[in-house]
Design a protein around this motif. Structure first.
Motif, PDB file in Angstrom:
ATOM      1  N   MET A  57       0.852  -1.197   0.000  1.00 52.73           N
ATOM      2  CA  MET A  57       0.000   0.000   0.000  1.00 52.73           C
ATOM      3  C   MET A  57       0.890   1.249   0.000  1.00 52.73           C
ATOM      4  O   MET A  57       1.780   1.394   0.828  1.00 52.73           O
ATOM      5  CB  MET A  57      -0.885   0.005   1.253  1.00 52.73           C
ATOM      6  CG  MET A  57      -1.722   1.254   1.411  1.00 52.73           C
ATOM      7  SD  MET A  57      -2.695   1.219   2.927  1.00 52.73           S
ATOM      8  CE  MET A  57      -3.339   2.877   2.905  1.00 52.73           C
ATOM      9  N   SER A  58       0.660   2.125  -0.959  1.00 56.17           N
ATOM     10  CA  SER A  58       1.466   3.345  -1.047  1.00 56.17           C
ATOM     11  C   SER A  58       0.935   4.397  -0.082  1.00 56.17           C
ATOM     12  O   SER A  58      -0.249   4.422   0.251  1.00 56.17           O
ATOM     13  CB  SER A  58       1.430   3.899  -2.471  1.00 56.17           C
ATOM     14  OG  SER A  58       0.109   4.284  -2.816  1.00 56.17           O
ATOM     15  N   ILE A  59       1.824   5.249   0.390  1.00 59.91           N
ATOM     16  CA  ILE A  59       1.444   6.345   1.282  1.00 59.91           C
ATOM     17  C   ILE A  59       1.545   7.642   0.500  1.00 59.91           C
ATOM     18  O   ILE A  59       2.622   8.019   0.028  1.00 59.91           O
ATOM     19  CB  ILE A  59       2.355   6.382   2.527  1.00 59.91           C
ATOM     20  CG1 ILE A  59       2.235   5.074   3.304  1.00 59.91           C
ATOM     21  CG2 ILE A  59       1.994   7.574   3.411  1.00 59.91           C
ATOM     22  CD1 ILE A  59       3.170   4.963   4.490  1.00 59.91           C
ATOM     23  N   ASP A  60       0.421   8.330   0.345  1.00 62.53           N
ATOM     24  CA  ASP A  60       0.376   9.576  -0.406  1.00 62.53           C
ATOM     25  C   ASP A  60       0.496  10.770   0.533  1.00 62.53           C
ATOM     26  O   ASP A  60       0.302  10.658   1.741  1.00 62.53           O
ATOM     27  CB  ASP A  60      -0.933   9.680  -1.196  1.00 62.53           C
ATOM     28  CG  ASP A  60      -1.069   8.581  -2.233  1.00 62.53           C
ATOM     29  OD1 ASP A  60      -0.021   8.160  -2.755  1.00 62.53           O
ATOM     30  OD2 ASP A  60      -2.202   8.151  -2.506  1.00 62.53           O
ATOM     31  N   ILE A  61       0.765  11.916  -0.046  1.00 59.58           N
ATOM     32  CA  ILE A  61       0.866  13.155   0.710  1.00 59.58           C
ATOM     33  C   ILE A  61      -0.498  13.519   1.302  1.00 59.58           C
ATOM     34  O   ILE A  61      -1.538  13.296   0.673  1.00 59.58           O
ATOM     35  CB  ILE A  61       1.394  14.282  -0.208  1.00 59.58           C
ATOM     36  CG1 ILE A  61       1.829  15.508   0.591  1.00 59.58           C
ATOM     37  CG2 ILE A  61       0.362  14.661  -1.268  1.00 59.58           C
ATOM     38  CD1 ILE A  61       2.591  16.522  -0.239  1.00 59.58           C
ATOM     39  N   PRO A  62      -0.567  14.059   2.525  1.00 62.56           N
ATOM     40  CA  PRO A  62      -1.861  14.437   3.112  1.00 62.56           C
ATOM     41  C   PRO A  62      -2.568  15.500   2.276  1.00 62.56           C
ATOM     42  O   PRO A  62      -1.926  16.369   1.672  1.00 62.56           O
ATOM     43  CB  PRO A  62      -1.479  14.991   4.488  1.00 62.56           C
ATOM     44  CG  PRO A  62      -0.165  14.375   4.804  1.00 62.56           C
ATOM     45  CD  PRO A  62       0.542  14.239   3.488  1.00 62.56           C
ATOM     46  N   ARG A  63      -3.891  15.417   2.257  1.00 67.62           N
ATOM     47  CA  ARG A  63      -4.694  16.381   1.502  1.00 67.62           C
ATOM     48  C   ARG A  63      -4.448  17.799   2.042  1.00 67.62           C
ATOM     49  O   ARG A  63      -4.379  18.022   3.243  1.00 67.62           O
ATOM     50  CB  ARG A  63      -6.182  16.022   1.641  1.00 67.62           C
ATOM     51  CG  ARG A  63      -7.092  16.845   0.731  1.00 67.62           C
ATOM     52  CD  ARG A  63      -8.465  16.216   0.634  1.00 67.62           C
ATOM     53  NE  ARG A  63      -9.308  16.939  -0.310  1.00 67.62           N
ATOM     54  CZ  ARG A  63     -10.343  17.699   0.028  1.00 67.62           C
ATOM     55  NH1 ARG A  63     -10.679  17.828   1.308  1.00 67.62           N
ATOM     56  NH2 ARG A  63     -11.060  18.312  -0.887  1.00 67.62           N
ATOM     57  N   GLY A  64      -4.321  18.731   1.107  1.00 61.91           N
ATOM     58  CA  GLY A  64      -4.122  20.118   1.504  1.00 61.91           C
ATOM     59  C   GLY A  64      -2.671  20.485   1.728  1.00 61.91           C
ATOM     60  O   GLY A  64      -2.374  21.576   2.221  1.00 61.91           O
ATOM     61  N   THR A  65      -1.754  19.572   1.370  1.00 63.53           N
ATOM     62  CA  THR A  65      -0.328  19.876   1.463  1.00 63.53           C
ATOM     63  C   THR A  65       0.310  19.680   0.094  1.00 63.53           C
ATOM     64  O   THR A  65      -0.331  19.181  -0.828  1.00 63.53           O
ATOM     65  CB  THR A  65       0.374  18.980   2.494  1.00 63.53           C
ATOM     66  OG1 THR A  65       0.283  17.609   2.073  1.00 63.53           O
ATOM     67  CG2 THR A  65      -0.271  19.109   3.874  1.00 63.53           C
ATOM     68  N   GLN A  66       1.567  20.050  -0.034  1.00 62.48           N
ATOM     69  CA  GLN A  66       2.232  19.921  -1.327  1.00 62.48           C
ATOM     70  C   GLN A  66       3.728  19.705  -1.131  1.00 62.48           C
ATOM     71  O   GLN A  66       4.304  20.127  -0.129  1.00 62.48           O
ATOM     72  CB  GLN A  66       2.008  21.173  -2.185  1.00 62.48           C
ATOM     73  CG  GLN A  66       2.567  22.438  -1.559  1.00 62.48           C
ATOM     74  CD  GLN A  66       2.461  23.641  -2.467  1.00 62.48           C
ATOM     75  OE1 GLN A  66       2.447  23.523  -3.702  1.00 62.48           O
ATOM     76  NE2 GLN A  66       2.393  24.828  -1.892  1.00 62.48           N
ATOM     77  N   ASP A  67       4.325  19.013  -2.093  1.00 61.82           N
ATOM     78  CA  ASP A  67       5.772  18.926  -2.176  1.00 61.82           C
ATOM     79  C   ASP A  67       6.256  20.053  -3.081  1.00 61.82           C
ATOM     80  O   ASP A  67       5.720  20.244  -4.180  1.00 61.82           O
ATOM     81  CB  ASP A  67       6.203  17.584  -2.776  1.00 61.82           C
ATOM     82  CG  ASP A  67       5.863  16.407  -1.871  1.00 61.82           C
ATOM     83  OD1 ASP A  67       6.090  16.520  -0.656  1.00 61.82           O
ATOM     84  OD2 ASP A  67       5.386  15.380  -2.399  1.00 61.82           O
ATOM     85  N   ILE A  68       7.247  20.791  -2.645  1.00 60.55           N
ATOM     86  CA  ILE A  68       7.829  21.852  -3.468  1.00 60.55           C
ATOM     87  C   ILE A  68       9.151  21.318  -4.007  1.00 60.55           C
ATOM     88  O   ILE A  68      10.133  21.190  -3.272  1.00 60.55           O
ATOM     89  CB  ILE A  68       8.027  23.138  -2.660  1.00 60.55           C
ATOM     90  CG1 ILE A  68       6.686  23.568  -2.039  1.00 60.55           C
ATOM     91  CG2 ILE A  68       8.562  24.254  -3.547  1.00 60.55           C
ATOM     92  CD1 ILE A  68       6.810  24.649  -1.009  1.00 60.55           C
ATOM     93  N   LEU A  69       9.160  20.981  -5.263  1.00 58.84           N
ATOM     94  CA  LEU A  69      10.260  20.228  -5.861  1.00 58.84           C
ATOM     95  C   LEU A  69      11.320  21.144  -6.467  1.00 58.84           C
ATOM     96  O   LEU A  69      11.046  22.319  -6.764  1.00 58.84           O
ATOM     97  CB  LEU A  69       9.710  19.292  -6.945  1.00 58.84           C
ATOM     98  CG  LEU A  69       8.612  18.307  -6.497  1.00 58.84           C
ATOM     99  CD1 LEU A  69       8.121  17.504  -7.692  1.00 58.84           C
ATOM    100  CD2 LEU A  69       9.117  17.389  -5.395  1.00 58.84           C
ATOM    101  N   PRO A  70      12.540  20.607  -6.676  1.00 58.81           N
ATOM    102  CA  PRO A  70      13.549  21.361  -7.414  1.00 58.81           C
ATOM    103  C   PRO A  70      12.994  21.802  -8.766  1.00 58.81           C
ATOM    104  O   PRO A  70      12.292  21.045  -9.434  1.00 58.81           O
ATOM    105  CB  PRO A  70      14.692  20.349  -7.585  1.00 58.81           C
ATOM    106  CG  PRO A  70      14.536  19.414  -6.436  1.00 58.81           C
ATOM    107  CD  PRO A  70      13.052  19.296  -6.213  1.00 58.81           C
ATOM    108  N   GLY A  71      13.306  23.023  -9.142  1.00 55.92           N
ATOM    109  CA  GLY A  71      12.718  23.599 -10.342  1.00 55.92           C
ATOM    110  C   GLY A  71      11.633  24.590  -9.979  1.00 55.92           C
ATOM    111  O   GLY A  71      11.407  25.577 -10.678  1.00 55.92           O
ATOM    112  N   THR A  72      10.942  24.313  -8.851  1.00 54.56           N
ATOM    113  CA  THR A  72       9.944  25.240  -8.312  1.00 54.56           C
ATOM    114  C   THR A  72      10.450  25.909  -7.049  1.00 54.56           C
ATOM    115  O   THR A  72      10.185  27.092  -6.804  1.00 54.56           O
ATOM    116  CB  THR A  72       8.629  24.499  -8.000  1.00 54.56           C
ATOM    117  OG1 THR A  72       8.122  23.920  -9.202  1.00 54.56           O
ATOM    118  CG2 THR A  72       7.580  25.443  -7.435  1.00 54.56           C
TER     119      THR A  72
END
Length: 423
Positions: free
Chosen positions: A1-16
């Protein structure tokens, strides 16, 4: 089972993330010019701080806070906003005793509210905020507004609208409160349960209701501007005069309330008028909060500030098609051919980095052609080619990727050569 990011949050990735860094640097630069110093407060505080400071009747306290009990049985809340924590720190650390007043502070960091996620709005979001504590001078209100408007404009935003209102002092607010109760009471049963509960406790909050904002009584509600006493009128007129002197356009909107209980006198919002930005146009909000220090156990210390969402700011930049001048790429990529050259590249690249040159090398045993492609993907300004033969002769070939010019350089002068070329 994969674990996803919680709703209402975000990953800020390289490039952004580079955009975030650029914005944060701009914020620090303008705060330095206006002499605001950075403060960092905890990401969680005692729940009572926000109940007292933000207000029991606000949506933030009633519906949106992330509150939990720690192992000591204490009620703790992830900070939903920054002002209450900054004022708590001002009081606790006795900044009111500093001979230089007002105390001018700024902060940037994550806040937490349990809201319905939508474009530009998250449950964990990042705010940049400013607080000036210790002055009743309306010119500090104008200074804070000048700071935020100049900050937005320095990033390239043009389609901005500054909206002002005065919520008056305690006397003015009480007179307006009574008028609001008389206005809404006969038909309060037509409003939502929240508005009904707030009629007697804080009727001003009714004007901020999202559910009933189109009710006809909202349009005819008594204006706070009609209940300002002489002091409040004069104060608001001074703020407007200073803004005019600073050539900062603004509009007065008597229905502007703001969602937190601690505001009085000057209240304001900065909005985006960019086409396609969305139904919610507010970029920034703030105002004066005289009395907040006393509410949390401190001395009299009038203050004013604002907070803005970095996420909303990025959305506004996108709506206006503003490209931030983010520096892309690296300074030098070292391409190697042969085992000995590969071994030497470890120290060469390290020497470049320690001298302040952004440098990179291959870590996957790629062929020379693939290494050049990697250098191209990284937008390297210079590519240095070192083979075993060059190593025996203590030289390295350095190519300017923009002009195509290539030069053979001794290994002993390689780092200083690259640094000089980058100047």
């Amino acid at each position: 089972m994969s674990i996803d990011i919680p709703r209402g949050t975000q990953d800020i990735l390289p490039g952004t993330v580079e955009k975030w860094q650029y914005i944060e640097q701009k914020a620090r630069e303008i705060c330095r010019a206006f002499r605001y110093q950075e403060i960092r407060t905890p990401m969680f505080e005692h729940t009572e701080l926000f109940k007292r400071g933000v207000g029991d009747t606000t949506d933030v306290v009633q519906k949106e806070m992330y509150t939990f009990e720690d192992r000591g049985g204490r009620s703790i809340t992830l900070r939903p906003e920054g002002t209450a924590a900054v004022v708590r720190s001002f009081v606790e650390n006795k900044m009111f005793g500093n001979p230089t007043q007002p105390i001018k502070l700024f902060y940037t960091g994550p806040m937490f509210r349990y809201e319905r996620p939508q474009a530009g709005r998250f449950r964990q979001f990042v705010q940049f905020g400013v607080e000036a504590i210790g002055s009743n001078d309306p010119s500090i209100d104008a200074e804070v507004l000048s700071l935020v408007m100049n900050f937005y404009q320095s990033l390239g935003l043009k389609k901005l609208k500054l909206v002002l209102n005065s919520l008056g002092d305690t006397e003015s607010r009480m007179a307006h409160r009574d008028a609001l109760i008389n206005h809404f009471k006969p038909r309060i049963n037509e409003f939502c349960s929240d508005c009904q509960n707030r009629l007697e406790t804080n009727p001003l909050r009714i004007l901020d209701c999202k559910k009933d904002r189109n009710h006809e009584l909202m349009k005819t509600a008594p204006s706070i501007l009609d209940y300002l006493n002489d002091y409040s009128k004069e104060y608001f007129e001074k703020v407007q005069q200073y803004l005019t002197d600073l050539h900062i356009p603004f509009e007065v909107d008597a229905n502007l309330v703001r969602g937190l209980d601690y505001y009085n006198h000057t209240a304001f919002e900065v909005m985006s008028e960019a086409e396609g930005f969305g139904a919610i146009t507010t970029l920034c909000g703030g105002g004066r909060y005289n009395g907040l220090s006393e509410q949390i156990g401190g001395p009299e210390a009038p203050g004013i500030g604002f907070a803005l969402s970095i996420e909303r700011l990025l959305a506004a930049l996108e709506a206006e098609s503003v490209e931030l001048p983010i520096e892309q790429g690296i300074d030098c990529y070292v391409v190697t051919l042969g085992d000995k050259a590969k071994d030497k590249s470890v120290s060469l690249v390290n020497d470049l980095r320690l001298s302040g040159v952004a440098a990179e090398k291959d870590y996957q045993d790629k062929k020379v052609k693939a290494q050049f492609k990697a250098a191209d993907r990284l937008s390297a300004k210079y590519v240095a080619v070192l083979g075993d033969d060059e190593l025996e002769q203590n030289v390295i070939n350095v190519k300017n990727m923009e002009t195509g010019e290539q030069e053979e350089v001794s290994l002993s002068s390689f780092v200083s050569y690259v640094k000089e070329k980058l100047l």
